[in-house]
Design an enzyme around this catalytic site. Structure first.
Site, PDB file in Angstrom:
ATOM      1  N   LYS A  22     -16.388  13.291   9.761  1.00 44.58           N
ATOM      2  CA  LYS A  22     -17.230  12.182  10.245  1.00 44.58           C
ATOM      3  C   LYS A  22     -16.444  11.242  11.165  1.00 44.58           C
ATOM      4  CE  LYS A  22     -17.570   8.512   7.630  1.00 44.58           C
ATOM      5  NZ  LYS A  22     -17.391   7.088   7.877  1.00 44.58           N
ATOM      6  N   ASN A  23     -15.251  10.847  10.745  1.00 39.62           N
ATOM      7  CA  ASN A  23     -14.541   9.828  11.513  1.00 39.62           C
ATOM      8  C   ASN A  23     -13.981  10.363  12.836  1.00 39.62           C
ATOM      9  OD1 ASN A  23     -15.258   7.889   9.708  1.00 39.62           O
ATOM     10  ND2 ASN A  23     -13.322   7.927   8.560  1.00 39.62           N
ATOM     11  N   CYS A 117     -19.090  -0.593   6.382  1.00 38.19           N
ATOM     12  CA  CYS A 117     -18.906  -0.712   4.934  1.00 38.19           C
ATOM     13  C   CYS A 117     -18.162  -2.004   4.603  1.00 38.19           C
ATOM     14  CB  CYS A 117     -18.086   0.477   4.411  1.00 38.19           C
ATOM     15  SG  CYS A 117     -19.083   1.808   3.756  1.00 38.19           S
ATOM     16  N   ARG A 122     -12.354  -6.874   8.320  1.00 37.00           N
ATOM     17  CA  ARG A 122     -11.949  -5.767   9.195  1.00 37.00           C
ATOM     18  C   ARG A 122     -11.877  -6.243  10.643  1.00 37.00           C
ATOM     19  NH1 ARG A 122     -15.247  -0.520   7.297  1.00 37.00           N
ATOM     20  NH2 ARG A 122     -13.689   0.505   8.565  1.00 37.00           N
ATOM     21  N   ASP A 305      -9.308   6.100   1.930  1.00 34.40           N
ATOM     22  CA  ASP A 305     -10.655   6.655   1.733  1.00 34.40           C
ATOM     23  C   ASP A 305     -10.738   7.568   0.512  1.00 34.40           C
ATOM     24  OD1 ASP A 305     -11.392   5.289   3.976  1.00 34.40           O
ATOM     25  OD2 ASP A 305     -11.478   7.026   5.298  1.00 34.40           O
ATOM     26  N   ARG A 397     -24.115   7.983   4.288  1.00 35.24           N
ATOM     27  CA  ARG A 397     -23.443   7.698   5.557  1.00 35.24           C
ATOM     28  C   ARG A 397     -22.382   8.739   5.870  1.00 35.24           C
ATOM     29  NH1 ARG A 397     -22.354   1.336   6.173  1.00 35.24           N
ATOM     30  NH2 ARG A 397     -21.521   2.161   8.102  1.00 35.24           N
TER      31      ARG A 397
HETATM   32  C1  EPZ Z   1     -10.982   3.912   9.952  1.00 32.30           C
HETATM   33  O1  EPZ Z   1     -11.416   2.560   9.960  1.00 32.30           O
HETATM   34  C2  EPZ Z   1     -12.037   4.681   9.209  1.00 32.30           C
HETATM   35  N1  EPZ Z   1     -13.311   4.496   9.895  1.00 32.30           N
HETATM   36  C3  EPZ Z   1     -12.147   4.200   7.763  1.00 32.30           C
HETATM   37  O2  EPZ Z   1     -13.013   5.079   7.101  1.00 32.30           O
HETATM   38  C4  EPZ Z   1     -10.763   4.284   7.117  1.00 32.30           C
HETATM   39  O3  EPZ Z   1     -10.831   3.695   5.829  1.00 32.30           O
HETATM   40  C5  EPZ Z   1      -9.715   3.557   7.937  1.00 32.30           C
HETATM   41  O4  EPZ Z   1      -9.735   4.061   9.309  1.00 32.30           O
HETATM   42  C6  EPZ Z   1      -8.294   3.732   7.414  1.00 32.30           C
HETATM   43  O5  EPZ Z   1      -7.957   5.086   7.404  1.00 32.30           O
HETATM   44  C7  EPZ Z   1     -13.595   5.210  10.974  1.00 32.30           C
HETATM   45  O6  EPZ Z   1     -12.823   6.039  11.429  1.00 32.30           O
HETATM   46  C8  EPZ Z   1     -14.917   4.978  11.604  1.00 32.30           C
HETATM   47  P1  EPZ Z   1      -8.048   0.743  10.709  1.00 32.30           P
HETATM   48  P2  EPZ Z   1     -10.743   1.526  10.940  1.00 32.30           P
HETATM   49  O7  EPZ Z   1      -8.223   0.101  12.028  1.00 32.30           O
HETATM   50  O8  EPZ Z   1     -10.319   2.254  12.173  1.00 32.30           O
HETATM   51  C9  EPZ Z   1      -6.311  -3.687   9.919  1.00 32.30           C
HETATM   52  C10 EPZ Z   1     -14.675   5.690   5.563  1.00 32.30           C
HETATM   53  O9  EPZ Z   1     -14.832   5.515   4.322  1.00 32.30           O
HETATM   54  N2  EPZ Z   1      -6.686  -3.955  11.313  1.00 32.30           N
HETATM   55  O10 EPZ Z   1      -7.148   1.939  10.619  1.00 32.30           O
HETATM   56  O11 EPZ Z   1     -11.671   0.399  11.123  1.00 32.30           O
HETATM   57  C11 EPZ Z   1      -7.514  -3.437   9.032  1.00 32.30           C
HETATM   58  O12 EPZ Z   1      -8.080  -4.633   8.563  1.00 32.30           O
HETATM   59  C12 EPZ Z   1     -14.180   4.570   6.455  1.00 32.30           C
HETATM   60  O13 EPZ Z   1     -14.944   6.760   6.141  1.00 32.30           O
HETATM   61  C13 EPZ Z   1      -6.451  -5.199  11.866  1.00 32.30           C
HETATM   62  O14 EPZ Z   1      -5.956  -6.122  11.209  1.00 32.30           O
HETATM   63  O15 EPZ Z   1      -9.477   1.109  10.112  1.00 32.30           O
HETATM   64  C14 EPZ Z   1      -6.919  -2.577   7.949  1.00 32.30           C
HETATM   65  O16 EPZ Z   1      -6.269  -3.390   7.015  1.00 32.30           O
HETATM   66  C15 EPZ Z   1     -14.167   3.261   5.812  1.00 32.30           C
HETATM   67  N3  EPZ Z   1      -6.768  -5.404  13.179  1.00 32.30           N
HETATM   68  C16 EPZ Z   1      -5.866  -1.751   8.695  1.00 32.30           C
HETATM   69  O17 EPZ Z   1      -5.584  -2.476   9.889  1.00 32.30           O
HETATM   70  C17 EPZ Z   1      -7.314  -4.426  13.955  1.00 32.30           C
HETATM   71  O18 EPZ Z   1      -7.586  -4.673  15.140  1.00 32.30           O
HETATM   72  C18 EPZ Z   1      -6.287  -0.331   9.067  1.00 32.30           C
HETATM   73  O19 EPZ Z   1      -7.587  -0.354   9.661  1.00 32.30           O
HETATM   74  C19 EPZ Z   1      -7.562  -3.179  13.388  1.00 32.30           C
HETATM   75  C20 EPZ Z   1      -7.242  -2.960  12.052  1.00 32.30           C
END
Ligand code: EPZ
Length: 430
Positions: A22-23, A117, A122, A305, A397
């Site tokens: 999915k991602n 979610c 985020r 995840d 989802r």
């Molecule tokens: C992706 O989310 C996935 N979603 C999430 O999957 C997954 O949990 C996550 O990566 C971590 O592996 C999709 O791919 C659509 P991140 P993403 O940016 O990209 C912080 C599921 O269940 N951060 O890697 O949004 C953030 O708060 C979902 O399938 C910032 O501070 O996650 C987090 O603590 C839920 N500033 C960490 O980094 C930013 O600009 C990692 O988030 C970006 C992120």
């Protein structure tokens, strides 16, 4: 709203086929609009997040033709607007990829701040920092992100934290920027690699995806391609831990075993047998599970995840386990629901302390988010008696045919829409 009703206690046994990630698909379907030629994407999962994303790109004018349940043809030449409607954005977080794709192709994008979610705050500051480094002027007004660039150019970008979304988003915009971009402290997840491979198959020049330094040489245009999405490591992991929690024996097919290494290692640590084949893994749990400690980390660490799913297995393990969530601060909302099923799970800050018990008992619980919802289903499958999981809209989802696939492994469960159907199920299973 639909629910799953589950009669637990049967070990899961048999074979299950894993779908596309999915991602990865969310990023790739968005990147597909970056060329004016037709792109064929295969092995997309039929889940609601993907369908919302396809709707969002068709609303801005892209031509989206469903070839079959898992394939789609996309043509971005018909796009008439770089402004995305809030209705679509609020439903899925990955709509932020429209910023990178539209900015790269048209040098302009207007996208509302995303929803998704509810697993913690985020922010997307790293995405915006990247776009600004590429020369874009980025402002947020009335909840909408406006990004535009007269000259989108290469840059050297160091991410403050490892972010899947920021890495892919910057990669997309930089693929069509003038000159060279380097992203340091990049995410290494298989979906980052898949998105890079997809862009390269359209003529982009991206090197190093899968390591923490990604180098991109911008190109003027991208061209048509046919591409197959990688298998979903989180869907696979979910069935791996479902097999473990129910003390089952399951062959999980159509996977890349290397992507599952962190989960395989934990399953072996807690006493499961894991057999690896070229494109399948078999999980066999013959005895009561043992305890372990686990901390979620960016890939190749243990995925956030999969945190709720391993926690359910540990609720049934012999001994005390500690689970530390280091990516999202609000990802233990399922703990209260598990307590209702008899689990001993205590959350303090970003840590859950789990005292394993012999047996969970069925109860009425509610899915707080996608992965926690899947974990509650696993708990229901392992528990004695009947469990009702409400709010399965979250589960839909990200899991295609979840109930169907689990029934194929011997689960007694149904998707129902009202109390009468729950009663009928209870009477039938006795
Ligand atoms: C992706 O989310 C996935 N979603 C999430 O999957 C997954 O949990 C996550 O990566 C971590 O592996 C999709 O791919 C659509 P991140 P993403 O940016 O990209 C912080 C599921 O269940 N951060 O890697 O949004 C953030 O708060 C979902 O399938 C910032 O501070 O996650 C987090 O603590 C839920 N500033 C960490 O980094 C930013 O600009 C990692 O988030 C970006 C992120």
């Amino acid at each position: 709203m639909d629910k799953y009703v589950i009669k637990g206690g049967n070990p899961l046994v048999g074979e299950v086929e894993i779908g596309g990630a999915k991602n990865a698909a969310l990023a790739i379907l968005t990147a597909a609009i970056m060329t004016d030629e037709t792109v064929l994407v295969e092995n997309i999962p039929d889940v609601s997040d993907i369908n919302v994303m396809l709707e969002a790109i068709s609303v801005i004018g892209a031509t989206v033709e469903r070839v079959d349940r898992h394939s789609v043809r996309i043509n971005g030449s018909t796009i008439g607007s770089v402004s995305v409607d809030y209705e679509f954005i609020k439903k899925i977080r990955a709509s932020y990829y429209l910023l990178g794709a539209l900015l790269g192709k048209y040098k302009r994008a207007e996208v509302p701040l995303p929803g998704g979610c509810n697993i913690g705050s985020r922010p997307i500051d790293q995405h915006l920092k990247g776009f600004r480094a590429l020369g874009a002027n980025v402002t947020i007004r009335h909840g909408v992100i406006y990004a535009s660039a007269e000259d989108l150019h290469g840059a050297h970008i160091f991410l403050d934290m490892v972010s899947v979304g920021a890495t892919i988003n910057i990669m997309m915009a930089a693929a069509m920027a003038r000159g060279n971009t380097i992203i340091e402290n990049a995410a290494r997840e298989p979906h980052v690699v898949d998105a890079a491979n997809f862009l390269n198959s359209m003529g982009a020049n991206i090197k190093g995806a899968g390591t923490d330094v990604i180098r991109i040489r911008g190109v003027e245009r991208l061209h048509k391609t046919s591409y197959t999405i990688v298998p979903d490591m989180i869907e696979a992991g979910t069935y791996m831990f479902a097999a473990a929690a129910t003390r089952g024996d399951v062959l999980i097919k159509n996977v890349i075993p290397k992507h599952l290494d962190s989960m395989t290692a934990k399953l072996e640590e807690i006493g499961c047998e894991v057999e690896e084949f070229d494109d399948a893994v078999r999980i066999c749990a013959k005895k009561r599970l043992g305890k372990t400690h686990v901390k979620t980390l960016p890939y190749p660490g243990f995925p956030t995840d999969m945190q709720p799913q391993i926690s359910v297995a540990l609720c049934l393990a012999n001994g005390t386990s500690i689970v530390t969530e280091s990516i999202f601060e609000n990802r233990f909302k399922y703990a209260d629901e598990l307590t209702r099923m008899g689990a001993n799970i205590k959350v303090e800050g970003n840590t859950a302390i789990i005292d394993g018990c012999e047996l969970l008992t069925g109860a009425r619980v509610s899915a707080p988010d996608l992965r926690a919802g899947a974990a509650l289903v696993i708990a229901g499958l392992a528990a004695e008696g009947v469990t009702v999981v409400d709010d399965i809209i979250y589960i839909l989802r990200g899991y295609e045919d979840f109930d169907l696939k689990l029934r194929g492994l011997g689960a007694e469960m149904e998707r129902v829409s009202d109390e009468r159907e729950i009663q009928k199920f209870r009477l039938r299973v006795g």
